[in-house]
Design an enzyme around this catalytic site. Structure first.
Site, PDB file in Angstrom:
ATOM      1  N   GLY A  12      24.366  -8.916  -2.083  1.00 46.26           N
ATOM      2  CA  GLY A  12      23.105  -8.997  -1.333  1.00 46.26           C
ATOM      3  C   GLY A  12      22.608  -7.676  -0.769  1.00 46.26           C
ATOM      4  N   ASN A  14      20.424  -5.718  -2.178  1.00 49.63           N
ATOM      5  CA  ASN A  14      18.962  -5.703  -2.365  1.00 49.63           C
ATOM      6  C   ASN A  14      18.281  -6.627  -1.366  1.00 49.63           C
ATOM      7  OD1 ASN A  14      17.884  -4.005  -4.698  1.00 49.63           O
ATOM      8  ND2 ASN A  14      19.734  -4.919  -5.589  1.00 49.63           N
ATOM      9  N   ARG A  65      23.597 -28.472 -14.248  1.00 46.68           N
ATOM     10  CA  ARG A  65      22.760 -27.302 -13.912  1.00 46.68           C
ATOM     11  C   ARG A  65      21.355 -27.729 -13.521  1.00 46.68           C
ATOM     12  NH1 ARG A  65      25.076 -22.891 -17.160  1.00 46.68           N
ATOM     13  NH2 ARG A  65      26.916 -22.502 -15.885  1.00 46.68           N
ATOM     14  N   ARG A  91      22.266 -16.540 -12.455  1.00 46.07           N
ATOM     15  CA  ARG A  91      21.950 -17.636 -13.382  1.00 46.07           C
ATOM     16  C   ARG A  91      20.598 -17.372 -14.036  1.00 46.07           C
ATOM     17  NH1 ARG A  91      25.652 -20.022 -14.244  1.00 46.07           N
ATOM     18  NH2 ARG A  91      27.144 -20.865 -12.788  1.00 46.07           N
ATOM     19  N   LEU A  93      17.297 -18.817 -15.022  1.00 45.83           N
ATOM     20  CA  LEU A  93      16.559 -20.019 -14.619  1.00 45.83           C
ATOM     21  C   LEU A  93      15.927 -20.676 -15.850  1.00 45.83           C
ATOM     22  CD1 LEU A  93      14.958 -18.469 -11.436  1.00 45.83           C
ATOM     23  CD2 LEU A  93      16.696 -20.276 -11.479  1.00 45.83           C
ATOM     24  N   ASN A 107      12.333 -10.210 -10.469  1.00 44.76           N
ATOM     25  CA  ASN A 107      13.754  -9.864 -10.579  1.00 44.76           C
ATOM     26  C   ASN A 107      13.886  -8.351 -10.607  1.00 44.76           C
ATOM     27  OD1 ASN A 107      16.582 -10.309 -11.002  1.00 44.76           O
ATOM     28  ND2 ASN A 107      16.291  -9.782 -13.156  1.00 44.76           N
ATOM     29  N   HIS A 109      16.469  -5.390 -12.165  1.00 46.68           N
ATOM     30  CA  HIS A 109      17.534  -5.223 -13.167  1.00 46.68           C
ATOM     31  C   HIS A 109      17.949  -3.747 -13.215  1.00 46.68           C
ATOM     32  CE1 HIS A 109      19.859  -6.173 -16.722  1.00 46.68           C
ATOM     33  NE2 HIS A 109      19.394  -5.052 -17.258  1.00 46.68           N
ATOM     34  N   LEU A 144      15.983 -13.498 -21.233  1.00 44.12           N
ATOM     35  CA  LEU A 144      16.945 -12.736 -20.438  1.00 44.12           C
ATOM     36  C   LEU A 144      16.361 -11.347 -20.140  1.00 44.12           C
ATOM     37  CD1 LEU A 144      19.852 -12.557 -19.276  1.00 44.12           C
ATOM     38  CD2 LEU A 144      20.559 -11.673 -21.502  1.00 44.12           C
ATOM     39  N   ASP A 145      15.952 -11.121 -18.907  1.00 44.47           N
ATOM     40  CA  ASP A 145      15.406  -9.830 -18.480  1.00 44.47           C
ATOM     41  C   ASP A 145      14.263  -9.370 -19.392  1.00 44.47           C
ATOM     42  OD1 ASP A 145      17.380  -9.669 -16.436  1.00 44.47           O
ATOM     43  OD2 ASP A 145      18.828  -8.991 -17.924  1.00 44.47           O
TER      44      ASP A 145
HETATM   45  C1  GRF Z   1      21.853  -5.246  -8.684  1.00 51.80           C
HETATM   46  O1  GRF Z   1      22.353  -4.182  -9.434  1.00 51.80           O
HETATM   47  C2  GRF Z   1      20.655  -5.866  -9.375  1.00 51.80           C
HETATM   48  O2  GRF Z   1      19.898  -4.938 -10.092  1.00 51.80           O
HETATM   49  C3  GRF Z   1      21.289  -6.841 -10.317  1.00 51.80           C
HETATM   50  O3  GRF Z   1      22.394  -7.373  -9.614  1.00 51.80           O
HETATM   51  C4  GRF Z   1      22.820  -6.423  -8.640  1.00 51.80           C
HETATM   52  C5  GRF Z   1      22.790  -7.125  -7.315  1.00 51.80           C
HETATM   53  O4  GRF Z   1      23.323  -6.346  -6.285  1.00 51.80           O
HETATM   54  N1  GRF Z   1      20.349  -7.841 -10.748  1.00 51.80           N
HETATM   55  P1  GRF Z   1      23.172  -6.813  -4.783  1.00 51.80           P
HETATM   56  O5  GRF Z   1      23.788  -8.218  -4.701  1.00 51.80           O
HETATM   57  O6  GRF Z   1      21.717  -6.818  -4.439  1.00 51.80           O
HETATM   58  O7  GRF Z   1      23.956  -5.839  -3.959  1.00 51.80           O
END
Ligand code: GRF
EC number: 2.1.2.2
Length: 200
Positions: A12, A14, A65, A91, A93, A107, A109, A144-145
């Site tokens: 967490g 981010n 799920r 996951r 979605l 999201n 990435h 996926l992304d």
């Molecule tokens: C980050 O590197 C993000 O880009 C990816 O998962 C990681 C999550 O890190 N999708 P955090 O849980 O926010 O520390």
């Protein structure tokens, strides 16, 4: 003020960057819900500390799920979430969830998409030998992304980098970029035409 929800599976960091931006009034919205598929996720502890309503939805509590996703969706609706930010939500979605939710889903990435989708993007970048990587904020679609890209920040890959050192450098960029972009979307500063996303 847009009502923003976050889904996170783990650490967490981010989410924490979003919390800090919110407290500084930089998000054009308020964080009103943090959900996780892991009861023990550090992200949930961060939500508690910040006083944000939170919910745990471990798969073990559901028969499938699909039922898990339904519960998450119902809860996000109860919290009247208008913008959903995935932050390390592990996951993919389902198409049904993304169709039903009818709000923007973002999201972050840890690579310059479309390179290195999926898990261990930083290791993929190192193994490939690229000299620049970075992070991408994108709208979530059913792939996926693969959704439309909103913003990216480039990060140098340095000689001798390990997965950990590169991940840490990319993470710093993530913590700058994600709150900024969530603020743009919440503030109505993003225009989307198919795959092409423009900041206005
Ligand atoms: C980050 O590197 C993000 O880009 C990816 O998962 C990681 C999550 O890190 N999708 P955090 O849980 O926010 O520390």
């Amino acid at each position: 003020m847009m009502r923003i929800g976050v889904l996170a599976s783990g650490r967490g960091s981010n989410l924490q960057a979003l919390i800090e931006a919110w407290k500084l009034g930089e998000l054009n919205g308020e964080l009103v819900a943090v959900g996780s598929d892991h009861e023990e996720a550090q992200a949930l502890k961060r939500a508690v500390e910040a006083g944000i309503p939170h919910g745990a939805f471990p798969l073990s509590r559901f028969s499938s799920r699909q039922e898990q996703e339904k519960a998450i969706l119902t809860w996000l609706r109860e919290q009247k979430v208008e913008l959903l930010a995935l932050a390390g939500f592990m996951r993919v979605l389902s198409k049904e969830f993304l169709q039903d939710i009818q709000i923007p889903v973002l999201n972050i990435h840890p690579s310059l998409l479309p390179s290195f989708q999926g898990l261990h993007a930083q290791r993929q970048a190192l193994d490939y030998g690229v000299k620049i990587s970075g992070c991408t904020v994108h709208f979530v679609d059913e792939g996926l992304d693969s959704g439309p890209i909103i913003a990216q920040e480039a990060v140098l890959v340095l000689p001798g980098d390990t997965e950990d050192s590169l991940s840490a450098r990319i993470l710093e960029a993530e913590h700058r970029l994600y709150p900024e972009v969530v603020g743009w979307v919440a503030g109505g500063r993003i225009k989307r035409n198919g795959r092409i996303v423009v900041k206005i």
